[in-house]
Design an enzyme around this catalytic site. Structure first.
Site, PDB file in Angstrom:
ATOM      1  N   SER A 139      27.420  27.358  37.576  1.00 54.75           N
ATOM      2  CA  SER A 139      27.142  26.102  37.266  1.00 54.75           C
ATOM      3  C   SER A 139      28.661  25.382  38.135  1.00 54.75           C
ATOM      4  O   SER A 139      29.704  25.654  37.658  1.00 54.75           O
ATOM      5  CB  SER A 139      26.970  25.734  35.960  1.00 54.75           C
ATOM      6  N   ALA A 140      28.503  23.933  38.662  1.00 61.29           N
ATOM      7  CA  ALA A 140      29.543  23.260  38.969  1.00 61.29           C
ATOM      8  C   ALA A 140      29.138  21.931  38.413  1.00 61.29           C
ATOM      9  O   ALA A 140      28.325  21.478  37.453  1.00 61.29           O
ATOM     10  CB  ALA A 140      29.923  23.342  40.394  1.00 61.29           C
ATOM     11  N   SER A 141      30.261  20.798  38.697  1.00 59.14           N
ATOM     12  CA  SER A 141      30.102  19.508  38.278  1.00 59.14           C
ATOM     13  C   SER A 141      28.749  18.904  38.511  1.00 59.14           C
ATOM     14  O   SER A 141      28.235  18.051  37.516  1.00 59.14           O
ATOM     15  CB  SER A 141      31.254  18.812  38.395  1.00 59.14           C
ATOM     16  N   ALA A 143      26.007  20.410  40.230  1.00 60.79           N
ATOM     17  CA  ALA A 143      24.758  20.936  40.161  1.00 60.79           C
ATOM     18  C   ALA A 143      24.838  22.103  39.445  1.00 60.79           C
ATOM     19  O   ALA A 143      25.761  22.671  39.329  1.00 60.79           O
ATOM     20  CB  ALA A 143      24.436  21.200  41.819  1.00 60.79           C
ATOM     21  N   GLN A 144      23.665  22.932  39.332  1.00 59.84           N
ATOM     22  CA  GLN A 144      23.863  24.461  38.984  1.00 59.84           C
ATOM     23  C   GLN A 144      22.747  25.150  39.727  1.00 59.84           C
ATOM     24  O   GLN A 144      21.718  24.633  40.276  1.00 59.84           O
ATOM     25  CB  GLN A 144      23.618  24.485  37.489  1.00 59.84           C
ATOM     26  N   VAL A 145      23.042  26.443  39.823  1.00 56.61           N
ATOM     27  CA  VAL A 145      22.278  27.371  40.690  1.00 56.61           C
ATOM     28  C   VAL A 145      21.501  28.408  39.980  1.00 56.61           C
ATOM     29  O   VAL A 145      22.061  29.036  39.061  1.00 56.61           O
ATOM     30  CB  VAL A 145      23.265  27.889  41.871  1.00 56.61           C
ATOM     31  N   ASP A 294      35.203  22.097  52.925  1.00 53.23           N
ATOM     32  CA  ASP A 294      35.550  22.757  51.616  1.00 53.23           C
ATOM     33  C   ASP A 294      35.462  24.283  51.728  1.00 53.23           C
ATOM     34  O   ASP A 294      34.819  25.069  50.758  1.00 53.23           O
ATOM     35  CB  ASP A 294      34.497  22.126  50.575  1.00 53.23           C
TER      36      ASP A 294
HETATM   37  N1  LIG Z   1      22.621  30.708  48.856  1.00 56.99           N
HETATM   38  C1  LIG Z   1      23.380  31.250  47.701  1.00 56.99           C
HETATM   39  N2  LIG Z   1      23.325  32.667  47.699  1.00 56.99           N
HETATM   40  C2  LIG Z   1      23.706  33.093  46.683  1.00 56.99           C
HETATM   41  N3  LIG Z   1      24.953  32.425  45.543  1.00 56.99           N
HETATM   42  C3  LIG Z   1      24.843  31.039  45.813  1.00 56.99           C
HETATM   43  C4  LIG Z   1      24.155  30.185  47.138  1.00 56.99           C
HETATM   44  N4  LIG Z   1      24.513  29.300  46.965  1.00 56.99           N
HETATM   45  C5  LIG Z   1      25.337  28.778  45.925  1.00 56.99           C
HETATM   46  N5  LIG Z   1      25.583  29.978  45.358  1.00 56.99           N
HETATM   47  C6  LIG Z   1      26.546  30.418  44.151  1.00 56.99           C
HETATM   48  O1  LIG Z   1      26.437  28.960  43.490  1.00 56.99           O
HETATM   49  C7  LIG Z   1      27.883  28.729  43.418  1.00 56.99           C
HETATM   50  C8  LIG Z   1      27.983  27.106  43.399  1.00 56.99           C
HETATM   51  O2  LIG Z   1      27.310  26.645  44.566  1.00 56.99           O
HETATM   52  P1  LIG Z   1      27.865  25.847  45.853  1.00 56.99           P
HETATM   53  O3  LIG Z   1      26.931  25.443  46.824  1.00 56.99           O
HETATM   54  O4  LIG Z   1      29.295  26.470  46.152  1.00 56.99           O
HETATM   55  O5  LIG Z   1      28.044  24.528  44.987  1.00 56.99           O
HETATM   56  P2  LIG Z   1      29.271  23.602  44.584  1.00 56.99           P
HETATM   57  O6  LIG Z   1      29.432  22.365  45.455  1.00 56.99           O
HETATM   58  O7  LIG Z   1      29.259  23.201  43.244  1.00 56.99           O
HETATM   59  O8  LIG Z   1      30.768  24.361  44.902  1.00 56.99           O
HETATM   60  C9  LIG Z   1      28.510  29.399  44.547  1.00 56.99           C
HETATM   61  O9  LIG Z   1      29.857  29.273  44.518  1.00 56.99           O
HETATM   62  C10 LIG Z   1      27.789  30.720  44.439  1.00 56.99           C
HETATM   63  O10 LIG Z   1      28.292  31.664  43.650  1.00 56.99           O
HETATM   64 MG   LIG Z   2      31.294  25.685  46.402  1.00 55.97          MG
END
Ligand SMILES: Nc1ncnc2c1ncn2[C@@H]1O[C@H](COP(=O)(O)OP(=O)(O)O)[C@@H](O)[C@H]1O
Ligand SMILES: [Mg+2]
Length: 558
Positions: A139-141, A143-145, A294
């Protein structure tokens, strides 16, 4: 002054929060000078906050700013990330503090985002996917994944924008824009940081990042540029479920860039990985002109000794061919020891119309001297950039944001490369790309294109101009240059022209009168209506009088 311009009570509440946080972190003086003190005095909180501020005052200013920005939330965390690229404005201690900014917001429970996902998909997530992990992967500011599995069996991630985050960010952007205006107008020392421009550019960049579909467009563009290079992998996008608030991508399961111990345990060759990563970044910057802006270990995975995966294309830099060629000029200026050339390129970039002082040129010369003769391999790119940027800051020469992003990308490349391979050096890696760029710049078809565009646009010609002329060109481009053309004879000439026209006109009328009257007078009596002969007499008289007047006026005007 602030209160009047705020549209909603909500903005006022947020402004109150911002002011409190700033005071607490020791920026009370700034709050007062921005005219925000009144907001807090009304709430009667000022004193209590100041006491707390004294505790935090022990921290160094860059650290205090970082902590304040973290507390201010996602907009300010992203602002910090953008500011961390501004090596032309901030010294390295601030850059470092901005780079460290992180927003450790807790992930929302899946129930809190399920509604939004359903709205976007038009159906419940569990009906569309075979399985969705309700526990977030990250999770980040913004979005969350979440991990999920498609009905067809592929593993994917759902990157879901935090519900309501757009409104929060838009409200902050309104306040930031207003704060930047006040800062620029009221605080003379703030001007050199160009707050208005920074906020404007920042607003564009964060709005782009808010659109999670846009991130996927960037990813696909970069993936396309690497389609012939199997060493670089970009996760596939599932467009059928991707929209502004959510994207669906192939799940990456390789070793995360943050875990080098795992990379070693797997026996991957770090040197090769560093080379692959470096070549990828340099290709994006110098060949394609679209680069991941980034790149840090959190956005990189290692698949094998021969494959690197990049994710998170929310922020990309774009750098035009013309700009890349200007970089060639800067570098050749350095290599050939022509400080004038370096200075004129810097002036072009900063958009500063001031004539560069001899002092600036000699500082650049000293900088070149320092690295001259140093073997390429021993050149320290970061030290070199830091010398250059400290000169930029001293002379208040700001850089356009595409270039600051590029510098940041190369600095993080340097850092990541060294982490992987202590012997890594970015200058050696960059050399073939720069040589290639130089060839491209002077290749016949580029020269032909330049010639077509006209000699005035030929960049060499422009940068080779003496600086005074250069300054004029800058002013003209900014629209600040006015031509005051004074042709003293012009008014007189126009008068005479209008006189001549009057005379010609009278001449034609006279000729017509004479001819008309003659015809009337010579016609046989019976066909002339009564009295018309008198008119013909009048015509003659008029022609005589007009003729006399013309002779007189020509004589008068000599
Ligand atoms: N396609 C992906 N496969 C696996 N993990 C992912 C993927 N996309 C994002 N993540 C996980 O989610 C985290 C946050 O996603 P990210 O796209 O980097 O967003 P942010 O812009 O918030 O950094 C990543 O650091 C990673 O750990
Ligand atoms: Mg990132």
């Amino acid at each position: 002054m602030f209160l009047k311009t705020l549209s909603t009570a909500r903005d006022l509440g947020r402004l109150h929060d911002i002011a409190s946080i700033l005071i607490r972190f020791g920026f009370g003086d700034m709050v007062r000078r921005l005219g925000l003190g009144a907001v807090l005095e009304q709430a009667g909180k000022l004193l209590h906050l100041q006491e707390e501020a004294e505790e935090l005052a022990q921290l160094e200013p860059p650290e205090r700013i970082r902590r304040a920005m973290e507390e201010l939330g996602p907009t300010f965390v992203k602002l910090g990330q953008v500011l961390s690229t501004r090596v032309d404005l901030f010294s390295s201690d601030y850059i470092e503090a901005f780079s460290k900014l992180q927003n450790n917001v807790a992930a929302l429970p899946f129930a809190a985002i399920a509604g939004q996902i359903e709205e976007d998909l038009g159906d419940k997530a569990e009906n569309i996917f075979a399985q969705v992990d309700t526990k977030p992967l990250a999770s980040a500011s913004m979005a969350q994944v979440h991990k999920a599995t498609l009905k067809s069996g592929e593993s994917v991630i759902l990157k879901v924008r935090r519900p309501g985050i757009k409104d929060v960010i838009e409200a902050d952007l309104r306040l930031l824009a207003r704060l930047a205006e006040v800062a620029e107008d009221e605080m003379s020392e703030a001007k050199q940081y160009q707050p208005r421009k920074i906020v404007r550019e920042f607003a564009n960049s964060i709005r782009n990042e808010l659109d999670l579909a846009n991130e996927c467009l960037n990813a696909e563009q970069i993936a396309d540029n690497f389609k012939d290079e199997p060493s670089i992998v970009v996760p596939k996008v599932y467009w059928q479920w991707t929209s502004e608030r959510m994207n669906v991508q192939e799940l990456v399961t390789d070793l995360p860039g943050t875990d080098l111990a795992a990379v070693d345990a797997a026996g991957y060759d770090r040197k090769t990985l560093a080379k692959i990563g470096a070549n990828a970044i340099l290709k994006m910057v110098f060949e394609d002109g679209v680069f991941h802006a980034d790149l840090h270990p959190g956005n990189v995975f290692y698949r094998s000794s021969a494959q690197v995966v990049m994710i998170d294309f929310g922020m990309v830099g774009r750098i035009s061919k013309a700009r890349r060629f200007q970089l060639v000029d800067l570098l050749t200026g350095m290599v050939q020891r022509q400080p004038d050339k370096v200075v004129s390129t810097l002036m072009l970039w900063s958009g500063d119309s001031a004539i560069p002082s001899a002092e600036l040129t000699s500082e650049i010369d000293a900088m070149i001297e320092k690295v001259h003769g140093v073997p390429l391999k021993s050149l320290n790119f970061v030290a070199l950039t830091s010398d250059l940027t400290s000169i930029l800051r001293r002379y208040k020469l700001a850089l356009p944001s595409d270039l600051t992003m590029l510098i940041k990308a190369l600095i993080s490349l340097d850092g990541m490369g060294r982490q992987l391979d202590p012997e890594f050096d970015v200058v050696t890696s960059a050399k073939p790309f720069l040589t290639q760029l130089m060839w491209a710049k002077y290749a016949p078809n580029e020269l032909a294109k330049k010639a077509q565009r006209g000699a005035a646009e030929g960049y060499d010609l422009v940068t080779g101009l003496p600086t005074d002329v250069w300054k004029l060109v800058k002013l003209m481009r900014k629209g600040q240059f006015k031509f005051h053309m004074q042709v003293e004879e012009m008014e007189h000439f126009l008068d005479r022209l209008s006189n001549s026209i009057t005379r010609i006109t009278i001449g034609i009328v006279m000729a017509a009168l004479i001819m008309g009257s003659s015809i009337v007078m010579t016609a046989s009596g019976g066909q002339i209506p009564i009295g018309l002969e008198y008119f013909s007499m009048l015509g003659f008289a008029g022609a005589v009088i007009g003729g006399l007047w013309m002779i007189f006026s020509i004589w008068r005007d000599k």
